[in-house]
Design an enzyme around this catalytic site. Structure first.
Site, PDB file in Angstrom:
ATOM      1  N   SER A  98       0.832  -1.204   0.000  1.00 26.48           N
ATOM      2  CA  SER A  98       0.000   0.000   0.000  1.00 26.48           C
ATOM      3  C   SER A  98       0.864   1.251   0.000  1.00 26.48           C
ATOM      4  CB  SER A  98      -0.973  -0.023   1.176  1.00 26.48           C
ATOM      5  OG  SER A  98      -1.899   1.033   1.084  1.00 26.48           O
ATOM      6  N   ASP A 247      -2.469   0.750  -3.663  1.00 32.08           N
ATOM      7  CA  ASP A 247      -3.319  -0.391  -4.044  1.00 32.08           C
ATOM      8  C   ASP A 247      -4.781   0.023  -4.170  1.00 32.08           C
ATOM      9  OD1 ASP A 247      -3.649  -0.015  -1.304  1.00 32.08           O
ATOM     10  OD2 ASP A 247      -3.874  -2.149  -0.859  1.00 32.08           O
ATOM     11  N   ASP A 249      -7.172   0.940  -2.328  1.00 34.43           N
ATOM     12  CA  ASP A 249      -8.295   0.545  -1.461  1.00 34.43           C
ATOM     13  C   ASP A 249      -8.836   1.753  -0.699  1.00 34.43           C
ATOM     14  OD1 ASP A 249      -6.120   0.808   0.260  1.00 34.43           O
ATOM     15  OD2 ASP A 249      -6.659  -0.924   1.491  1.00 34.43           O
TER      16      ASP A 249
END
Length: 456
Positions: A98, A247, A249
């Site tokens: 991340s 990433d 998210d």
């Protein structure tokens, strides 16, 4: 038996070479396979330079345990969630660090139905097996197969199921992928908009995936990572700015003036959007900042439900309550129809539709809410004795408090203000959030008092 320090509370993260390498990745794959005994697993990896080699080592470990591996290629974490529930397979693993530094990588693990595997739901068992490294010999006759697949079209189909494209009026959107895994998904969404005749123009910033991160590690939660998005919104006269972490998210939004909108107020916006389509639904929120969310949800006829902070807790509570949506102020947004998982792509599509339906700018949509419930934003303090410091704060305010809640750390509520104080699950810090009822000077004064007490 050497302890593997890359196993954290919710996932796997470690410094490359020292804490995480191809051998450890193989052991994690083998341990996952031996513990869960899945038949088929999906794998993906982010844009980091080591993600592909770690993913292939992980795949080999899984195959050696007799597991069939479906590799979806470079992907965001939510694409692994999607692949797991869409294909109905037994689990998935995304290789990602991340927004961690360049010399780190990690993994996020799920089981069937994209349910998280974290500390108390299997991660410690996987860790124990990986550390012991005492696996039975590989049975070549039962070795798993490896196959590369592409699910992006199906994933984009799912994303577009959350909005009605006919509601979209002309929009100009800046999207900053931060050279992460979001770029190819943004391209696919742009192509879908064009194919459907939607009047949406995407201005793409740092859209090319590059594991060297030439424009810095993408983490728009940090103010120093916001300039490129803000400047592009202003330069192009865009209606909204969107930025992702590596990433994707998490999704971060900027209004038409390039102003960063705190995730707290986006939770209220999305809750309202869902309640318009699903009257009476339950909405999950975290305890750090809550008054705005509770106010919006209640006014819209929904039921607000508080959950402990963290994706594993939110997802579990959403399942228990059959909640349609859950939001955290940290820009994590969870959706029932996305297997209760978090997505960074669904939120901005919903907000774009809302801006069109309400015929208001994003700034106009959140301005009144920000004025009604001004918040400090999360303030982190590194303390030698965090428990003693929190106790000191509690004792100071105990007589004055109207309510005390310990869902996550301690929340104390007063007539016109409230605060939440909690230790971090991932760092040696105490996190403070303060909000008031329309009184910025009060919120700021109480924040100063709390910080003084913490640092005595």
């Amino acid at each position: 038996m050497k302890k593997l320090t890359c196993f954290k509370a919710y996932d796997i993260r470690g410094k490359l070479g020292e804490e995480l390498n191809e051998d450890i990745a193989w052991r994690i794959g083998r341990a996952y396979g031996e513990f869960l005994k899945p038949k088929t697993i999906v794998l993906g990896g982010d844009v980091r330079l080591t993600s592909e080699t770690l993913k292939l080592a992980l795949a080999k470990g899984l195959q050696d345990a007799g597991v069939d591996v479906l590799d979806i290629g470079m992907s965001g974490t939510e694409e692994i969630y999607f692949a797991t529930f869409h294909l109905g397979v037994d689990g998935g693993i995304e290789v990602t660090a991340s927004h961690n530094p360049m010399d780190y990588n990690g993994m996020k693990l799920v089981r069937e139905g994209a349910r998280p595997i974290s500390g108390d739901t299997g991660l410690r068992d996987v860790q124990r097996l990986a550390e012991a490294n005492d696996f039975p010999p590989v049975d070549e006759t039962k070795r798993g197969r490896y196959q590369q697949i592409n699910l992006r079209d199906a994933y984009v189909d799912h994303l577009f199921g959350y909005i009605n494209v006919k509601n979209l009026t002309p929009l100009k959107l800046v999207i900053n992928s931060g050279n992460g895994a979001a770029g190819p998904v943004v391209d696919a969404i742009e192509a879908r908009f064009k194919a459907l005749g939607a009047p949406v123009e995407l201005i793409k910033v740092h859209n090319t995936p590059d594991g060297n991160f030439p424009n810095g590690i993408p983490n728009p939660l940090l103010p120093e990572c916001r300039d490129d998005t803000r400047n592009a919104v202003i330069k192009h006269g865009a209606d909204m700015g969107i930025a992702f972490d590596g990433d994707f998210d998490r999704c971060f939004l900027f209004d038409e003036k390039g102003q960063f909108i705190e995730g707290y107020y986006i939770v209220g916006l999305l809750a309202e959007a869902f309640l318009e389509k699903n009257p009476g639904a339950k909405i999950i929120h975290d305890p750090r900042l809550s008054w705005n969310t509770v106010d919006v949800v209640t006014a819209a006829g929904g039921t607000p439900v508080m959950s402990k902070t963290g994706h594993a807790f939110i997802k579990e509570r959403m399942r228990k309550e059959d909640a349609i949506y859950g939001g955290e102020m940290s820009a994590h947004h969870y959706f029932r129809d996305f297997a209760y998982c978090d997505s960074g792509m669904i939120p901005w599509l919903l907000v774009a539709e809302l801006v069109c339906l309400k015929d208001k700018t994003l700034g106009e949509l959140v301005r009144d809410r920000m004025a009604a419930f001004p918040a400090s934003g999360e303030i982190n303090s590194k303390l030698a004795q965090p428990v003693e410091a929190i106790n000191r704060v509690e004792q100071h305010f105990s007589r004055e408090a109207l309510a005390v809640d310990r869902t996550d750390g301690i929340s104390m509520t007063f007539a016109d203000w409230r605060f939440n104080l909690r230790t971090s699950n991932t760092e040696p810090v105490v996190r403070l959030n303060v909000e008031s009822r329309g009184d910025v000077p009060l919120m700021e004064a109480r924040t100063r008092t709390l910080l003084t007490l913490l640092n005595e």
